[in-house]
Design a protein around this motif. Structure first.
Motif, mmCIF file in Angstrom:
data_model
loop_
_atom_site.group_PDB
_atom_site.id
_atom_site.type_symbol
_atom_site.label_atom_id
_atom_site.label_comp_id
_atom_site.label_asym_id
_atom_site.label_seq_id
_atom_site.Cartn_x
_atom_site.Cartn_y
_atom_site.Cartn_z
ATOM 1 N N ALA A 29 -6.297 -11.858 54.949
ATOM 2 C CA ALA A 29 -7.376 -11.131 55.615
ATOM 3 C C ALA A 29 -7.305 -11.370 57.117
ATOM 4 O O ALA A 29 -7.034 -12.498 57.552
ATOM 5 C CB ALA A 29 -8.734 -11.576 55.080
ATOM 6 N N VAL A 30 -7.539 -10.335 57.915
ATOM 7 C CA VAL A 30 -7.571 -10.491 59.363
ATOM 8 C C VAL A 30 -8.736 -11.412 59.710
ATOM 9 O O VAL A 30 -9.900 -11.127 59.399
ATOM 10 C CB VAL A 30 -7.730 -9.133 60.059
ATOM 11 C CG1 VAL A 30 -7.852 -9.318 61.576
ATOM 12 C CG2 VAL A 30 -6.541 -8.225 59.737
ATOM 13 N N ALA A 31 -8.431 -12.541 60.336
ATOM 14 C CA ALA A 31 -9.434 -13.582 60.557
ATOM 15 C C ALA A 31 -10.629 -13.068 61.346
ATOM 16 O O ALA A 31 -11.778 -13.401 61.033
ATOM 17 C CB ALA A 31 -8.795 -14.773 61.271
ATOM 18 N N GLU A 32 -10.360 -12.283 62.380
ATOM 19 C CA GLU A 32 -11.437 -11.813 63.257
ATOM 20 C C GLU A 32 -12.384 -10.844 62.559
ATOM 21 O O GLU A 32 -13.480 -10.572 63.065
ATOM 22 C CB GLU A 32 -10.847 -11.166 64.518
ATOM 23 C CG GLU A 32 -10.210 -12.145 65.493
ATOM 24 C CD GLU A 32 -8.816 -12.590 65.080
ATOM 25 O OE1 GLU A 32 -8.199 -13.354 65.830
ATOM 26 O OE2 GLU A 32 -8.325 -12.168 63.997
ATOM 27 N N ASN A 33 -11.982 -10.307 61.410
ATOM 28 C CA ASN A 33 -12.820 -9.353 60.678
ATOM 29 C C ASN A 33 -13.608 -10.003 59.543
ATOM 30 O O ASN A 33 -14.247 -9.306 58.755
ATOM 31 C CB ASN A 33 -11.952 -8.226 60.101
ATOM 32 C CG ASN A 33 -11.337 -7.370 61.191
ATOM 33 O OD1 ASN A 33 -11.777 -7.400 62.343
ATOM 34 N ND2 ASN A 33 -10.328 -6.597 60.839
ATOM 35 N N VAL A 34 -13.554 -11.341 59.475
ATOM 36 C CA VAL A 34 -14.252 -12.058 58.414
ATOM 37 C C VAL A 34 -15.285 -12.991 59.035
ATOM 38 O O VAL A 34 -14.971 -13.746 59.959
ATOM 39 C CB VAL A 34 -13.260 -12.875 57.553
ATOM 40 C CG1 VAL A 34 -14.011 -13.710 56.528
ATOM 41 C CG2 VAL A 34 -12.268 -11.953 56.863
ATOM 42 N N CYS A 35 -16.506 -12.925 58.532
ATOM 43 C CA CYS A 35 -17.571 -13.817 59.000
ATOM 44 C C CYS A 35 -17.727 -14.952 57.989
ATOM 45 O O CYS A 35 -18.016 -14.693 56.808
ATOM 46 C CB CYS A 35 -18.889 -13.061 59.139
ATOM 47 S SG CYS A 35 -20.277 -14.098 59.663
ATOM 48 N N PRO A 36 -17.528 -16.208 58.412
ATOM 49 C CA PRO A 36 -17.568 -17.327 57.454
ATOM 50 C C PRO A 36 -18.862 -17.415 56.661
ATOM 51 O O PRO A 36 -18.852 -17.790 55.497
ATOM 52 C CB PRO A 36 -17.383 -18.556 58.344
ATOM 53 C CG PRO A 36 -16.680 -18.056 59.557
ATOM 54 C CD PRO A 36 -17.198 -16.663 59.774
ATOM 55 N N GLY A 37 -19.990 -17.080 57.291
ATOM 56 C CA GLY A 37 -21.272 -17.186 56.603
ATOM 57 C C GLY A 37 -21.608 -16.000 55.732
ATOM 58 O O GLY A 37 -22.585 -16.044 54.973
ATOM 59 N N HIS A 38 -20.825 -14.921 55.821
ATOM 60 C CA HIS A 38 -21.095 -13.707 55.049
ATOM 61 C C HIS A 38 -19.768 -13.126 54.564
ATOM 62 O O HIS A 38 -19.389 -12.009 54.928
ATOM 63 C CB HIS A 38 -21.857 -12.686 55.887
ATOM 64 C CG HIS A 38 -23.157 -13.195 56.444
ATOM 65 N ND1 HIS A 38 -24.317 -13.248 55.703
ATOM 66 C CD2 HIS A 38 -23.468 -13.714 57.665
ATOM 67 C CE1 HIS A 38 -25.292 -13.757 56.454
ATOM 68 N NE2 HIS A 38 -24.805 -14.047 57.639
ATOM 69 N N LEU A 39 -19.081 -13.878 53.729
ATOM 70 C CA LEU A 39 -17.789 -13.422 53.233
ATOM 71 C C LEU A 39 -17.965 -12.168 52.373
ATOM 72 O O LEU A 39 -18.930 -12.070 51.601
ATOM 73 C CB LEU A 39 -17.123 -14.513 52.408
ATOM 74 C CG LEU A 39 -16.719 -15.785 53.155
ATOM 75 C CD1 LEU A 39 -16.140 -16.804 52.177
ATOM 76 C CD2 LEU A 39 -15.709 -15.477 54.252
ATOM 77 N N PRO A 40 -17.058 -11.209 52.494
ATOM 78 C CA PRO A 40 -17.141 -10.002 51.664
ATOM 79 C C PRO A 40 -17.152 -10.352 50.179
ATOM 80 O O PRO A 40 -16.434 -11.258 49.738
ATOM 81 C CB PRO A 40 -15.873 -9.227 52.043
ATOM 82 C CG PRO A 40 -15.527 -9.711 53.417
ATOM 83 C CD PRO A 40 -15.924 -11.154 53.443
ATOM 84 N N GLU A 41 -17.962 -9.636 49.419
ATOM 85 C CA GLU A 41 -18.064 -9.905 47.983
ATOM 86 C C GLU A 41 -16.710 -9.793 47.297
ATOM 87 O O GLU A 41 -16.409 -10.546 46.367
ATOM 88 C CB GLU A 41 -19.060 -8.928 47.344
ATOM 89 C CG GLU A 41 -20.501 -9.138 47.772
ATOM 90 C CD GLU A 41 -21.044 -10.479 47.286
ATOM 91 O OE1 GLU A 41 -20.634 -10.925 46.194
ATOM 92 O OE2 GLU A 41 -21.864 -11.082 48.001
ATOM 93 N N SER A 42 -15.882 -8.869 47.761
ATOM 94 C CA SER A 42 -14.567 -8.691 47.161
ATOM 95 C C SER A 42 -13.717 -9.952 47.303
ATOM 96 O O SER A 42 -13.062 -10.381 46.340
ATOM 97 C CB SER A 42 -13.841 -7.506 47.810
ATOM 98 O OG SER A 42 -12.508 -7.418 47.355
ATOM 99 N N LEU A 43 -13.718 -10.560 48.490
ATOM 100 C CA LEU A 43 -12.950 -11.792 48.690
ATOM 101 C C LEU A 43 -13.500 -12.929 47.839
ATOM 102 O O LEU A 43 -12.737 -13.747 47.306
ATOM 103 C CB LEU A 43 -12.955 -12.190 50.167
ATOM 104 C CG LEU A 43 -12.088 -11.362 51.118
ATOM 105 C CD1 LEU A 43 -12.169 -11.913 52.538
ATOM 106 C CD2 LEU A 43 -10.637 -11.338 50.647
#
Length: 476
Positions: A29-43
């Protein structure tokens, strides 16, 4: 670390399809597109199934003249911890230039640009990687990039540069075979020679992606099918080493899931062909081994199942060998790179980036035609990304959006990310009297006013007061 297997780049547009794909061992996953406190449900669902997730950074700029930004390193570390990742990856590239080292404005490329293969650049890169290794909770792997242009006066081949980098820092390598193909078309560099010089045992994993050729220039788009020459390079690599993992990248123009599955099958086929070629030659493909990583505890170093920890790395074949034997233990870190080396690199990178994004003269020694191709490609990429982060602008401006943005980008460098770029573009367009259509100009003005302040206009105190007063008066 155990073998990763076959993976695919996780993107929100294909998240549902990835969850249903058979044989997906891991995702990136592109790191800058992921928020640690709100990870996408898919991930989160993929992780629950045991699928490894690796954050892939694009904005650190390890090849830049400045030392890595502490805030960006912290953000990358947070993503690795939130995802439970065994490693993180970034690029051997610079993405910004200027600033205090050059006493000039800081410029953002919005793109991964090549580092000159010189001793100065290598010294700076090695120090920057050690700083990153010390700040990250897991091992770091760095990726070779695709390039449209070459630096004049380079002192090393790509293989030599990467060999020395891994030898001096213990960093893992993320080898993108599509980028080797790009550099073959655009810079005349032989992928087989690069593979022969690489420390293939240091490979963490491999990227495979598609692109397209226009007017003799290969564009690494990640939006087209993987071509046969890229698969051939993957086969060559697999005949030399058994990489821990291979991943398909796709960032745009997403096809049907069945097409992505066919590409994954073709990748597996290219790997099998390489292993069969190695077996037929009587020389089995080597395994990636554990590497000591400077600043990382022994328990966090990467290991591959079935490979003894003490096994030394092999050198390239005698006909290709250009380096002394390597060992698994990285040598002690030398003293910090001198500021003069950083300043020389800073001046060179700032001059190149300014020519690409601000219309200043082309530095001596560069191919002017190829630099022009790169400048246009950067402008088109900026316009496309701005259209994604501010989708109202193409709607308001219609067919004139692309031409208006490219005219703006020709002499206005990006200085604060794509959302800031969108605001600056609209502000400049309004100041210059455009657009001609009064309705579009009014809509743009409202759009700019809504977004240019510290908070949306609807949330600003004066607006709230006016609306509250209006409601009171309406009740009377």
């Amino acid at each position: 670390m155990e073998r990763l297997g076959t993976g695919i780049g996780w993107r929100p547009e294909i998240a549902d399809a990835i969850e249903r794909m058979p044989g997906i061992d891991w995702v990136e996953a592109v790191a800058e597109n992921v928020c640690p406190g709100h990870l996408p449900e898919s991930l989160l669902r993929l992780r629950e199934r045991g699928v490894t997730v690796i954050p892939h950074g694009v904005s650190l700029g390890l090849g830049g003249a400045d030392r890595p930004d502490a805030g960006r390193l912290t953000a990358l570390a947070e993503r690795a911890e939130a995802l439970g990742s065994p490693l993180v990856t970034e690029h051997i590239a610079f993405v910004r230039a200027g600033g205090p080292l050059t006493a000039s404005p800081l410029l953002e490329a919005g793109h991964l640009l090549p580092v000159p293969r010189t001793r100065d650049a290598l010294d700076v890169l090695c120090e920057n990687i050690r700083i990153a290794q010390d700040a990250l909770p897991v091992p770091l792997a760095v990726e070779n990039i695709a390039a449209l242009l070459a630096w004049p006066g380079e002192e090393m081949t790509e293989g030599q540069f990467l060999y020395d980098l891994a030898d001096r820092t213990g960093v893992r390598l993320l080898i993108d075979v599509a980028n080797l193909h790009t550099n073959h078309v655009n810079r005349g560099e032989d992928p087989a020679e690069a593979l022969a010089e690489l420390p293939v045992e240091a490979i963490a994993y491999v990227h495979v992606a598609g692109g397209i050729e226009r007017a003799g220039v290969w564009h690494d788009t990640h939006a087209h099918p993987v071509p046969a020459p890229v698969l051939a390079i993957l086969t060559d690599l697999a005949s030399r080493v058994s990489p821990p993992g291979v991943l398909l990248e796709r960032d745009d123009n997403f096809p049907e899931p069945t097409e992505l599955e066919r590409e994954l099958m073709a990748i597996r086929g290219a790997l099998a062909k390489g292993w069969a070629r190695s077996a037929a030659s009587g020389v089995p493909a080597r395994e990636a081994t554990a590497l000591r990583v400077v600043g990382v505890p022994e328990a966090q170093t990467m290991r591959v199942v079935g490979v003894p920890e003490a096994q030394p790395l092999r050198t390239p074949e005698p006909s290709k060998a250009v380096h002394p034997p390597r060992t698994t233990a990285a040598p002690p870190a030398p003293a910090q790179t001198s500021d003069p080396a950083r300043q020389r690199l800073a001046l060179a990178q700032a001059a190149l980036l300014s020519a690409l994004v601000a219309g200043t003269p082309v530095p001596d020694g560069f191919d002017r035609v190829r630099l022009g191709v790169q400048a246009r490609a950067l402008g088109v990429k900026r316009s496309d990304v701005v259209a994604k982060v501010a989708p109202e602008l193409p709607v308001i401006l219609g067919e004139s959006y692309r031409a208006a943005f490219l005219a703006y980008a020709h002499s206005h460098a990006m200085s604060g990310g794509y959302r800031r770029d969108a605001l600056d573009f609209v502000g400049q367009l309004l100041l210059s009297g455009g657009p001609e259509d009064a309705g579009a100009r009014r809509e743009l003005r409202e759009w700019w006013l809504e977004r240019s302040g510290p908070a949306p206009r609807s949330e600003r105190p004066a607006v709230r007061l006016v609306r509250a007063t209006r409601r009171v008066l309406q009740r009377r």
